[in-house]
Design an enzyme around this catalytic site. Sequence first.
Site, PDB file in Angstrom:
ATOM      1  N   SER A 197       0.829  -1.196   0.000  1.00  0.00           N
ATOM      2  CA  SER A 197       0.000   0.000   0.000  1.00  0.00           C
ATOM      3  C   SER A 197       0.871   1.257   0.000  1.00  0.00           C
ATOM      4  CB  SER A 197      -0.965  -0.050   1.186  1.00  0.00           C
ATOM      5  OG  SER A 197      -1.961   0.936   1.089  1.00  0.00           O
ATOM      6  N   ASP A 219     -10.099  -3.796  -5.039  1.00  0.00           N
ATOM      7  CA  ASP A 219      -9.267  -2.790  -4.380  1.00  0.00           C
ATOM      8  C   ASP A 219      -9.289  -1.506  -5.202  1.00  0.00           C
ATOM      9  OD1 ASP A 219      -7.294  -1.275  -3.151  1.00  0.00           O
ATOM     10  OD2 ASP A 219      -5.721  -2.788  -3.343  1.00  0.00           O
ATOM     11  N   HIS A 269      -8.172  -4.798  -0.533  1.00  0.00           N
ATOM     12  CA  HIS A 269      -6.990  -4.120  -0.020  1.00  0.00           C
ATOM     13  C   HIS A 269      -6.737  -4.549   1.430  1.00  0.00           C
ATOM     14  CE1 HIS A 269      -4.060  -0.854  -0.446  1.00  0.00           C
ATOM     15  NE2 HIS A 269      -4.212  -0.693   0.856  1.00  0.00           N
TER      16      HIS A 269
END
Length: 317
Positions: free
Chosen positions: A156, A251, A281
Site C-alpha cells: 500500500s 481494491d 486491499h
Amino acid sequence: MPVDPQIQALLDEMREAGAKPFEELTVAEARAAAWSFAPLQGEPEEVASIEHTFIPGPNGELPVRIYTPAGAGPFPGLVYFHGSGWVVLNIAVCDTTMRALANSTGCKVIAVNYHKAPEHPFPIPFEDCWAATNWAFEHAEELQLDPERIGVIGDSAGGNLAAAVALRARDEGAPKLAYQALIYPAVEHGWDTGSAHENAEGYLLQRESMHWFWDHYVPDKSLVNDWRVSPLAAKDHSGLPPTFIATAEFDPLRDDGRNYHVALHDAGVPVTYVEYDGMIHGFYWMQGVCDGAKRLHADLAEAVREALQPARAVKVG
C-alpha cells in the site's frame, strides 16, 4: 468472480460491529482502529531472533525491528515499509507478518517505522525510508547481510515508498537494489482510476479513504506529480531491479499496480504481476483468516527466494 467468502465474512463482521471507514475518523481514531489488523494475521511464528533498535534518520531516530530467520549468514535482506496510508499503523501491528516474511523467504527483514503524516507529511516518510535503505547497505557486514542480495518491499503506502526508493537508487547508482516487491502499491496520486470508481465503497479501503490519506500525506498539491509521490509519473522506469507486484480484484488501488506493471514491463524490467481474485486491499495482513492471503505469502516467498537466494550447486556424475 465475487468477493471471496472468507473476505466477505470479515466485511460482514466489520459492518455488524459498526466499523467506520477511515475518512469518517479522526487521525487518532484511525490509528486506534488500525490495531484491528493485528489479530487477522494469525499466530506469530518463532524466528531465530528479533532485534528492536533505533537507527539515525534525517528527521530523528527511526525505530526498526530486525527479524533473522534460522540459518547461517550472510543472509539476503529485505527492507520493509509497512502499509499505513502514510498516516496509521506501525511496525508493532505487522509483527506477525514480518516473522512470516523472514521465515518464508529466508531473508533478514528490517522493518522500518518511518514518520507519519499529517505531523510529518511528504517528503519526510520518503526521506526516512531512503535513509533506512542506505543504513542497511552501510551496515551489511555487522548485520550479516549480503550486500549483493538486498531488496525493498512494501504494501500500500509502503509500496509507494519502496517504489520511490528504488527509483532514487537507480538514479543515483547506489545502493544497488537486487529486488523490489510491491503489494497493492499506491503509485499515482489521485482517486479517479477505473478501479477506484468500481470499488469505491464496501471493500474496507474506499475511494474517499484514499482521498483522506493523500490529503494528509501531500497537502501541497503542487507536488503531486513528483515521482517520489507518484512513482508512475517518473519519466523513465528502465533500469529498475526485478519486481514482484501483487494486486487485489476488489481494491481501489488495483489499477495502480496494473499500470505500474505495464510501465515496468514496457521499460524492459523483469516483472512478475499477480492479481488475486476475490481479494480486497489489506489482505496481505489477513493470513490468519483468509486462504487468499496465504497464497500471496507463498507466491511472494517463491519469487523472493528465486531472486535473492543463491543457486544451489547441482552434483554431476
